[in-house]
Scaffold this motif. Structure first.
Motif, short mmCIF file in Angstrom:
data_model
loop_
_atom_site.label_atom_id
_atom_site.label_comp_id
_atom_site.label_asym_id
_atom_site.label_seq_id
_atom_site.Cartn_x
_atom_site.Cartn_y
_atom_site.Cartn_z
N LEU A 265 0.83 -1.20 0.00
CA LEU A 265 0.00 0.00 0.00
C LEU A 265 0.86 1.26 0.00
CD1 LEU A 265 -3.03 0.72 0.08
CD2 LEU A 265 -2.81 0.96 2.57
N SER A 266 1.93 1.24 0.80
CA SER A 266 2.83 2.40 0.85
C SER A 266 3.54 2.59 -0.49
CB SER A 266 3.87 2.23 1.96
OG SER A 266 4.75 1.15 1.69
N VAL A 267 3.95 1.47 -1.11
CA VAL A 267 4.63 1.54 -2.40
C VAL A 267 3.67 2.05 -3.48
CG1 VAL A 267 5.80 0.19 -4.20
CG2 VAL A 267 6.26 -0.28 -1.79
N LEU A 268 2.40 1.66 -3.40
CA LEU A 268 1.40 2.09 -4.37
C LEU A 268 1.27 3.61 -4.38
CD1 LEU A 268 -0.70 1.02 -6.39
CD2 LEU A 268 -2.37 1.06 -4.53
N PHE A 269 1.39 4.24 -3.22
CA PHE A 269 1.30 5.69 -3.13
C PHE A 269 2.58 6.38 -3.59
CE2 PHE A 269 -2.20 4.77 -0.14
CZ PHE A 269 -3.17 5.62 -0.66
N ILE A 270 3.73 5.75 -3.30
CA ILE A 270 5.01 6.41 -3.61
C ILE A 270 5.38 6.28 -5.08
CG2 ILE A 270 6.60 4.46 -3.18
CD1 ILE A 270 7.16 8.05 -1.95
N MET A 271 4.93 5.22 -5.78
CA MET A 271 5.35 4.98 -7.15
C MET A 271 5.01 6.12 -8.12
SD MET A 271 7.22 2.34 -7.64
CE MET A 271 7.95 3.16 -6.22
N PRO A 272 3.74 6.56 -8.20
CA PRO A 272 3.43 7.66 -9.12
C PRO A 272 4.22 8.93 -8.78
CG PRO A 272 1.42 6.59 -8.38
CD PRO A 272 2.53 6.06 -7.51
N LEU A 273 4.43 9.19 -7.49
CA LEU A 273 5.20 10.36 -7.07
C LEU A 273 6.64 10.28 -7.55
CD1 LEU A 273 5.48 12.99 -5.45
CD2 LEU A 273 5.89 11.60 -3.40
N VAL A 274 7.26 9.12 -7.36
CA VAL A 274 8.64 8.93 -7.81
C VAL A 274 8.73 9.04 -9.33
CG1 VAL A 274 10.57 7.30 -7.92
CG2 VAL A 274 9.26 7.52 -5.81
N GLY A 275 7.73 8.46 -10.03
CA GLY A 275 7.71 8.54 -11.48
C GLY A 275 7.66 9.98 -11.97
N LYS A 276 6.80 10.79 -11.36
CA LYS A 276 6.69 12.21 -11.75
C LYS A 276 7.97 12.98 -11.41
CE LYS A 276 1.64 12.51 -11.30
NZ LYS A 276 0.51 13.09 -10.54
N LEU A 277 8.52 12.70 -10.23
CA LEU A 277 9.76 13.37 -9.83
C LEU A 277 10.90 13.06 -10.78
CD1 LEU A 277 9.81 13.02 -5.92
CD2 LEU A 277 9.67 15.13 -7.23
N SER A 278 10.97 11.80 -11.24
CA SER A 278 12.08 11.40 -12.12
C SER A 278 11.99 12.06 -13.49
CB SER A 278 12.13 9.88 -12.26
OG SER A 278 11.03 9.42 -13.00
N ASP A 279 10.78 12.56 -13.85
CA ASP A 279 10.63 13.29 -15.12
C ASP A 279 10.92 14.78 -14.95
OD1 ASP A 279 10.02 11.18 -16.79
OD2 ASP A 279 7.86 11.30 -16.40
N LYS A 280 11.05 15.23 -13.69
CA LYS A 280 11.20 16.67 -13.44
C LYS A 280 12.53 17.05 -12.81
CE LYS A 280 6.23 17.54 -12.96
NZ LYS A 280 5.13 18.02 -12.08
N ILE A 281 13.12 16.16 -11.99
CA ILE A 281 14.39 16.48 -11.33
C ILE A 281 15.46 15.48 -11.77
CG2 ILE A 281 13.14 17.42 -9.34
CD1 ILE A 281 13.95 14.91 -7.78
N SER A 282 16.66 15.66 -11.26
CA SER A 282 17.77 14.78 -11.61
C SER A 282 17.45 13.34 -11.20
CB SER A 282 19.05 15.24 -10.92
OG SER A 282 20.04 14.24 -10.97
N LYS A 283 17.46 12.44 -12.17
CA LYS A 283 17.19 11.03 -11.88
C LYS A 283 18.27 10.43 -10.98
CE LYS A 283 14.53 10.24 -16.12
NZ LYS A 283 14.38 11.69 -16.41
N PHE A 284 19.51 10.87 -11.18
CA PHE A 284 20.59 10.34 -10.35
C PHE A 284 20.45 10.77 -8.90
CE2 PHE A 284 24.73 11.05 -8.31
CZ PHE A 284 25.10 9.73 -8.16
N LYS A 285 20.11 12.04 -8.67
CA LYS A 285 19.95 12.53 -7.29
C LYS A 285 18.83 11.78 -6.58
CE LYS A 285 21.81 17.18 -8.04
NZ LYS A 285 21.50 18.63 -8.08
N LEU A 286 17.74 11.52 -7.32
CA LEU A 286 16.62 10.77 -6.76
C LEU A 286 17.07 9.35 -6.41
CD1 LEU A 286 13.58 10.84 -6.12
CD2 LEU A 286 13.15 10.08 -8.46
N PHE A 287 17.85 8.74 -7.29
CA PHE A 287 18.37 7.39 -7.05
C PHE A 287 19.29 7.37 -5.82
CE2 PHE A 287 21.77 4.28 -7.49
CZ PHE A 287 21.06 3.10 -7.67
#
Length: 418
Positions: A265-287
Motif C-alpha cells: 500500500l505504501s509503495v502504491l502511493f510512492i510509485m506515481p510520485l517517484v515517477g513524476k519526480l524522475s521526469d522533473k528532477i535529476s534522476k541520479f539525485k533521486l536514485f
C-alpha cells in the motif's frame, strides 16, 4: 522527434491502454517470482528444504531467465515485439502451471527453470516497447505506473496468494497466477498493435553478430553492470524474508499477509510520485537519495529482534519506499543508453545479467544465512544486511556513470540537430 527537456507530454488513449497491459503483465510476472518468498517458510517445511536448497529454488528461475535472455538478445530486434511478447508470455503461463502441479523439491526446481526460461525475457521486451512508444520525458511516469505492479502484487497478489496457500495448499497460489495470466494474454492479443518500427533501422543481418556488437559496446557495458548490481540486494534480502519474520520476529503465518498488504500500500502511493519526480528532477539525485534510505533501513531491518506487528509493518513500508525510489530512476536512465536499432538486444542482455547476478546473490544468501532446524531462528541475517549495504554503495557509483553517459548522448544529439 522527442520533446525538449522539461516538457512532459500527455499520454494518448492508445498509450494508456499499452501502459495498462504492461502493468498487468508485470503484475503476474513479479507475483510469480515474489510469491516464492512468503511461501518460503511453508515450502521449506513441507518439502524438507534447507536454506541452501531454497536459495537454489529461487535462483533456478533467475539463472534460466538470464540464460534465455542472452539467447534471445540477438533475435530481440528481428521480430515484431508484440509477437515476441505473446510467445514468451504463453511459455511463462505454461511454466506456472507446472509449478502448481509440483509435488517434490526436484519437480518444483524444474518447473521454476521452465518458468524462468520464458518469464526472464518478458521484462526486457516490455522495456523495449516502452522505449519505442514513449519519449524520454514520459518514461519516468510510465515506469512509475508499471512498477506499481510491484506494489499491487504486495497489496493484492501476495496476501491473496498466502490466503489461498493457507486454506487450499501452496499449489493454489500458482493456479491463481495462471488464471490471471490467461486473461492478460487475451488482452495483449486483442488490444496491442504490432510494434515494428525498429525493423526499419536494422544493420546486422546475423542475430549473433547483432548480439556481439551490443555486448562489445563500451557505453552499453556500463549500463549492463549497473543493472546487474541493482538486482543483487533484492535477491539477497527477499527470499528469506518470510522465514526471518516467522522464526526471528515471531510473526505468524496468518499475520504475514498484513505485512505484505501495508508494505505494498505504501509503495502504491510512492510509485506515481517517484515517477513524476524522475521526469522533473535529476534522476541520479533521486536514485542516490533512495539508496541512502535503503541502506539505513536494511541495516535496521536485518538486525531486528522480536517486535510488535505494527512496528515491522512501518519498517517494511519505509524500506520498500527506499528500494522503489531507486528502481524507477535507474531503469529510466538505463532505457536512454541504447540506440533504436539495439534496444531489444540491450534490454534482453540487461535483463539477463540482472537475473544471473540475482541468481548468484540468492545462492550466496542461502549459504550466508543458516537455520539449524525448521523452527529455529535464521542466523547471520545481519551479515546479509552489511553485504547488501556495500553493494548498494557500488551501485550508486555505477548509476552515476550511466547518468554521465546519458548526458553526453543528449549533448551529441543536440549538436547533430543544430
Amino acid at each position: 522527434m522527442e520533446k525538449t527537456i522539461g516538457d512532459s507530454p500527455a499520454f494518448t488513449s492508445r498509450q494508456k491502454i499499452i501502459i495498462a497491459i504492461l502493468a498487468l503483465l508485470q503484475f503476474t510476472v513479479i507475483l510469480d517470482f515474489m510469491v516464492i518468498s512468503p511461501l518460503g517458510d511453508i515450502l521449506m517445511k513441507t518439502m524438507n528444504m534447507t536454506t541452501a536448497n531454497f536459495g537454489f529454488a529461487v535462483s533456478a528461475y533467475a539463472f534460466s531467465a538470464g540464460i534465455s535472455g542472452l539467447m534471445a538478445a540477438g533475435f530481440a530486434d528481428k521480430f515484431d515485439r508484440k509477437k515476441l511478447l505473446i510467445f514468451f508470455y504463453t511459455g511463462f503461463i505454461i511454466g506456472t502451471v507446472f509449478c502448481a502441479l509440483s509435488t517434490s523439491y526436484t519437480m518444483l526446481l524444474m518447473a521454476r527453470i521452465v518458468t524462468g526460461l520464458f518469464g526472464g525475457v518478458i521484462g526486457s521486451v516490455s522495456l523495449a516497447i516502452v522505449t519505442d512508444l514513449f519519449v524520454i520525458h514520459q518514461r519516468g511516469r510510465v515506469m512509475g505506473f508499471i512498477q506499481m505492479a510491484f506494489a499491487t502484487s504486495q497489496i493484492l497478489g501476495i496476501p491473496v496468494g498466502l490466503y489461498f496457500a493457507n486454506n487450499w495448499g501452496w499449489h493454489s497460489a500458482f493456479i491463481m497466477i495462471t488464471v490471471l495470466g490467461v486473461l492478460i494474454l487475451i488482452g495483449i492479443i486483442t488490444q496491442m498493435e504490432p510494434i515494428i518500427k525498429h525493423l526499419e533501422v536494422q544493420s546486422d543481418k546475423s542475430p549473433f553478430l547483432h548480439l556481439w556488437h551490443t555486448l562489445s559496446n563500451k557505453r552499453y557495458q556500463v549500463g549492463f553492470a549497473s543493472i546487474a548490481f541493482l538486482s543483487v540486494g533484492g535477491f539477497m534480502l527477499q527470499p528469506f524474508g518470510s522465514a526471518f519474520l516467522v522464526n526471528n520476529i515471531h510473526i505468524s503465518q496468518l499475520e504475514l499477509p498484513m505485512v505484505f498488504f501495508f508494505t505494498g500500500l505504501s509503495v502504491l502511493f510512492i510509485m506515481p510520485l517517484v515517477g513524476k519526480l524522475s521526469d522533473k528532477i535529476s534522476k541520479f539525485k533521486l536514485f542516490a537519495a533512495g539508496s541512502i534510505l535503503s541502506i539505513i533501513m536494511i541495516l535496521i531491518y536485518t538486525n531486528l529482534n522480536p517486535i510488535p506487528l505494527w512496528e515491522i509493518v512501518v519498517i517494511n513500508m519505509i524500506l520498500f519506499m527506499g528500494i522503489m525510489s531507486r528502481m524507477i530512476p535507474a531503469t529510466t536512465l538505463n532505457t536512454a543508453i541504447p540506440g533504436l536499432e539495439d534496444r531489444g538486444a540491450y534490454m534482453s542482455i540487461s535483463s539477463s545479467l540482472q537475473q544471473i547476478a540475482g541468481g548468484i546473490a540468492a545462492v550466496c544468501a542461502g549459504f550466508i544465512v543458516h537455520q539449524k532446524t525448521k523452527t529455529s531462528p535464521i542466523e547471520n541475517y545481519d551479515i546479509l544486511g552489511y553485504v547488501i549495504a556495500v553493494i548498494t554503495l557500488c551501485t550508486v557509483f555505477l548509476i552515476w556513470r550511466v547518468n554521465q553517459l546519458v548526458k553526453s548522448k543528449d549533448t551529441e544529439a543536440k549538436e547533430v540537430t543544430i
